[in-house]
Scaffold this active site. Structure first.
Site, short mmCIF file in Angstrom:
data_model
loop_
_atom_site.label_atom_id
_atom_site.label_comp_id
_atom_site.label_asym_id
_atom_site.label_seq_id
_atom_site.Cartn_x
_atom_site.Cartn_y
_atom_site.Cartn_z
CB SER A 142 37.73 45.17 35.45
OG SER A 142 38.06 46.25 36.03
CE1 TYR B 48 41.10 43.00 39.86
CE2 TYR B 48 40.85 44.91 38.41
CZ TYR B 48 40.20 44.01 39.03
OH TYR B 48 38.84 43.68 39.32
#
Length: 259
Positions: free
Chosen positions: A144, A157
């Site tokens: 990501s 995250y």
């Protein structure tokens, strides 16, 4: 289609929806036989049946929690018995965990790291013995932009995604001389079901969609199939000199200085 993966066996985790299902569809169209792994067994089985019917490629579905190393190992053994050794592993299973650092529970901390970081490692460790025996294998981790740039309010995250990119680079170098390539893709905002759900939860969904578009140089949000095409390239032999590398695909957003 060009059948760029003809004769290859690919395992895709997180295959039931979003980026994972887009990768599964494209890989089947490009000639791969597939093992689709996900917690959502019903959606995974439906996708596998449809892809096998439409492409005439062998396609099986298995219910898997990627944090369960024993289950992953058992699934890979079943795949090897039915489809042959995996040529390709796509680690796509992941979850969003956004919490305030001071109120973050131990359970959520462990869950974030277990699914987003330990899960890919479990998959890699399961397929590596057969890949090493043949001196061939392509692994792609779906990371990501959170592994490159920090967005406030998204902890922990980004910690897991930074770790996944580090895992990619470390193991890519570790096994490079033995015919194994390990790379990752770092998507920005992509119109997956979870992204759609978040946008719809905003007070003014269309205003938020437009705000997100305006942040992007290309003025549009990415699509799952665009990530799938990047994974296809990395998983194919066309990318045989690309290893231990992460490809950012966020429409150029991370290159712009914002106020």
């Amino acid at each position: 289609m060009s059948e760029r993966l003809k004769g290859k066996t690919a395992i895709v985790t997180g295959a039931a929806s979003g980026i994972g299902s887009a990768i599964a569809e494209l890989f089947a169209q490009e000639g791969a036989q597939l093992a689709l792994l996900d917690l959502n067994s019903a959606a995974c089985e439906s996708l596998a049946a449809r892809l096998q019917r439409e492409t005439e490629r062998q396609c099986i579905a298995l219910r898997v929690d990627v944090t369960d190393a024993a289950r992953i190992n058992a699934c890979v053994q079943e795949i090897e018995a039915g489809l042959g050794a995996a040529d390709i592993l796509i680690n796509c299973a992941g979850i969003n965990v956004f919490r305030d650092p001071l109120s973050l529970s131990e359970e959520d901390w462990q869950r974030c790291l277990s699914v987003n970081l330990r899960g890919p490692l479990n998959g890699i460790r399961a397929v590596l013995p057969a890949m090493l025996a043949r001196q061939y294998g392509n692994i792609v981790n779906i990371a990501s932009v959170h592994g490159h740039k920090i967005i406030p309010g998204t902890f922990p995250y980004p910690v897991a995604k930074h770790g996944l990119i580090g895992l990619t680079r470390s193991l890519g170098v570790e096994y490079a001389s033995q015919g194994i390539r390990i790379n990752s893709v770092s998507p920005g905002l992509i119109l997956t079901p979870s992204a759609e759900e978040w946008l719809e939860s905003c007070p003014d969904p269309e205003a938020e969609r437009q705000r997100q578009r305006d942040l992007l140089p290309c003025k549009r949000i990415g699509e799952p199939k665009e990530v799938a095409y990047t994974a296809l390239f990395l998983a194919s032999d066309e990318a045989r000199f690309i290893n231990a590398t992460d490809i950012v695909m966020d429409g150029g957003r991370s290159q712009i200085y914002h106020d």
